[in-house]
Design an enzyme around this catalytic site. Structure first.
Site, PDB file in Angstrom:
ATOM      1  N   GLU A   1      -0.577  -8.231   5.048  1.00  8.01           N
ATOM      2  CA  GLU A   1      -0.499  -8.503   6.368  1.00  8.01           C
ATOM      3  C   GLU A   1      -1.089  -8.326   7.652  1.00  8.01           C
ATOM      4  O   GLU A   1      -1.214  -8.915   8.464  1.00  8.01           O
ATOM      5  CB  GLU A   1       0.901  -7.862   6.897  1.00  8.01           C
ATOM      6  CG  GLU A   1       0.302  -6.010   6.882  1.00  8.01           C
ATOM      7  CD  GLU A   1       0.075  -5.283   5.604  1.00  8.01           C
ATOM      8  OE1 GLU A   1      -0.138  -6.228   4.703  1.00  8.01           O
ATOM      9  OE2 GLU A   1      -0.148  -4.121   5.890  1.00  8.01           O
TER      10      GLU A   1
ATOM     11  N   CYS B   1       0.170  -1.180  -0.343  1.00 12.11           N
ATOM     12  CA  CYS B   1       0.282   0.113  -0.047  1.00 12.11           C
ATOM     13  C   CYS B   1       0.850   1.396   0.324  1.00 12.11           C
ATOM     14  O   CYS B   1       1.853   1.191  -0.749  1.00 12.11           O
ATOM     15  CB  CYS B   1      -1.367  -0.680   0.831  1.00 12.11           C
ATOM     16  SG  CYS B   1      -1.888   1.007   1.100  1.00 12.11           S
TER      17      CYS B   1
ATOM     18  N   HIS C   1      -3.133  -4.857   1.348  1.00 13.99           N
ATOM     19  CA  HIS C   1      -2.859  -5.565   3.107  1.00 13.99           C
ATOM     20  C   HIS C   1      -2.671  -6.843   3.572  1.00 13.99           C
ATOM     21  O   HIS C   1      -3.434  -7.069   4.068  1.00 13.99           O
ATOM     22  CB  HIS C   1      -3.426  -4.833   3.927  1.00 13.99           C
ATOM     23  CG  HIS C   1      -3.204  -3.153   4.238  1.00 13.99           C
ATOM     24  ND1 HIS C   1      -1.749  -2.477   4.743  1.00 13.99           N
ATOM     25  CD2 HIS C   1      -3.873  -2.934   3.339  1.00 13.99           C
ATOM     26  CE1 HIS C   1      -2.313  -1.364   4.162  1.00 13.99           C
ATOM     27  NE2 HIS C   1      -3.557  -0.163   3.798  1.00 13.99           N
TER      28      HIS C   1
HETATM   29  N1  GLN Z   1      -3.465   6.463   0.863  1.00 11.31           N
HETATM   30  C1  GLN Z   1      -2.864   5.940   1.669  1.00 11.31           C
HETATM   31  C2  GLN Z   1      -1.508   6.859   1.255  1.00 11.31           C
HETATM   32  O1  GLN Z   1      -1.351   7.644   0.565  1.00 11.31           O
HETATM   33  C3  GLN Z   1      -1.810   4.840   1.224  1.00 11.31           C
HETATM   34  C4  GLN Z   1      -2.986   3.688   2.377  1.00 11.31           C
HETATM   35  C5  GLN Z   1      -3.017   3.058   2.948  1.00 11.31           C
HETATM   36  O2  GLN Z   1      -1.277   2.911   3.221  1.00 11.31           O
HETATM   37  N2  GLN Z   1      -3.289   2.088   3.361  1.00 11.31           N
HETATM   38  O3  GLN Z   1      -0.348   6.428   1.263  1.00 11.31           O
END
Ligand code: GLN
Length: 190
Positions: A171, A74, A169
């Site tokens: 994890e 992410c 994610h």
């Molecule tokens: N929107 C977040 C970002 O720009 C990422 C979100 C996340 O890691 N769950 O870093």
């Protein structure tokens, strides 16, 4: 395990479950002790600021360039991407993935959602994936392998050389196969 910000504890418990030796990386000296690195989910703009503040940005770039295996989930995937759309003003990344990602790509309507994804590299069953204000990969160079995409074709898991990245994610769902796949990359190199 980059532990500046975000859900690094969840990653640490997956590695503990797999019997892998994982440490929290917060300083350049920590980075010298690891043979692989995970960049967790969280907020990429904050992680960027903290990594520059703690003098980690350049060592992280050097580590990626030297071939250190790095897995970004992410916000971590955003940190590893060469080009980011909808970044905040002045936001920088470590880079490495020859891709363009869009932050918060699903908009506020669909902030978070869960789905099952086919990831052929991991075999059966499909991966239960949780997306939280997730990025998507919009452009990939030829060197990038797409590991998984949503039904509409949007790319959500990629690999390029030493780098592995997911929009979602793994994890937080009890899924360990991405971490095992990553550990194989670490072992193959060391
Ligand atoms: N929107 C977040 C970002 O720009 C990422 C979100 C996340 O890691 N769950 O870093």
């Amino acid at each position: 395990m980059l532990a500046l910000q975000g859900d690094f504890r969840e990653h640490l418990s997956v590695f503990a479950e797999l019997g892998a030796d994982a440490i929290a990386v917060r300083r350049p000296g920590d980075l010298e002790r690891v043979s692989g690195l995970v960049i967790p989910g969280g907020e990429s703009s904050v992680m960027d600021k903290l990594s520059r503040l703690f003098g980690l940005a350049q060592p992280l770039k050097d580590a990626v360039a030297s071939g250190l295996p790095v897995f970004g989930t992410c916000a971590g995937l955003i940190m590893l991407s060469n080009t980011v759309r909808d970044a905040i003003d002045g936001q920088q990344t470590i880079g490495g993935f020859d891709v363009t990602v869009r932050r918060n790509a699903f908009g506020s309507q669909l902030d978070s959602f869960e789905t099952d994804l086919d990831v052929p590299a991991l075999g059966e069953p499909s991966v239960h994936a949780v997306f939280i204000r997730a990025p998507v990969v919009e452009k990939v160079a030829d060197e990038v392998t797409v590991l998984s995409a949503l039904d509409d074709g949007r790319i959500v898991a990629i690999e390029q050389g030493n780098l592995l990245g997911t929009s979602f994610h793994p994890e937080i769902t009890g899924e360990t196969r991405f971490h095992e796949y990553f550990l194989e990359k670490v072992r193959a190199r060391s």
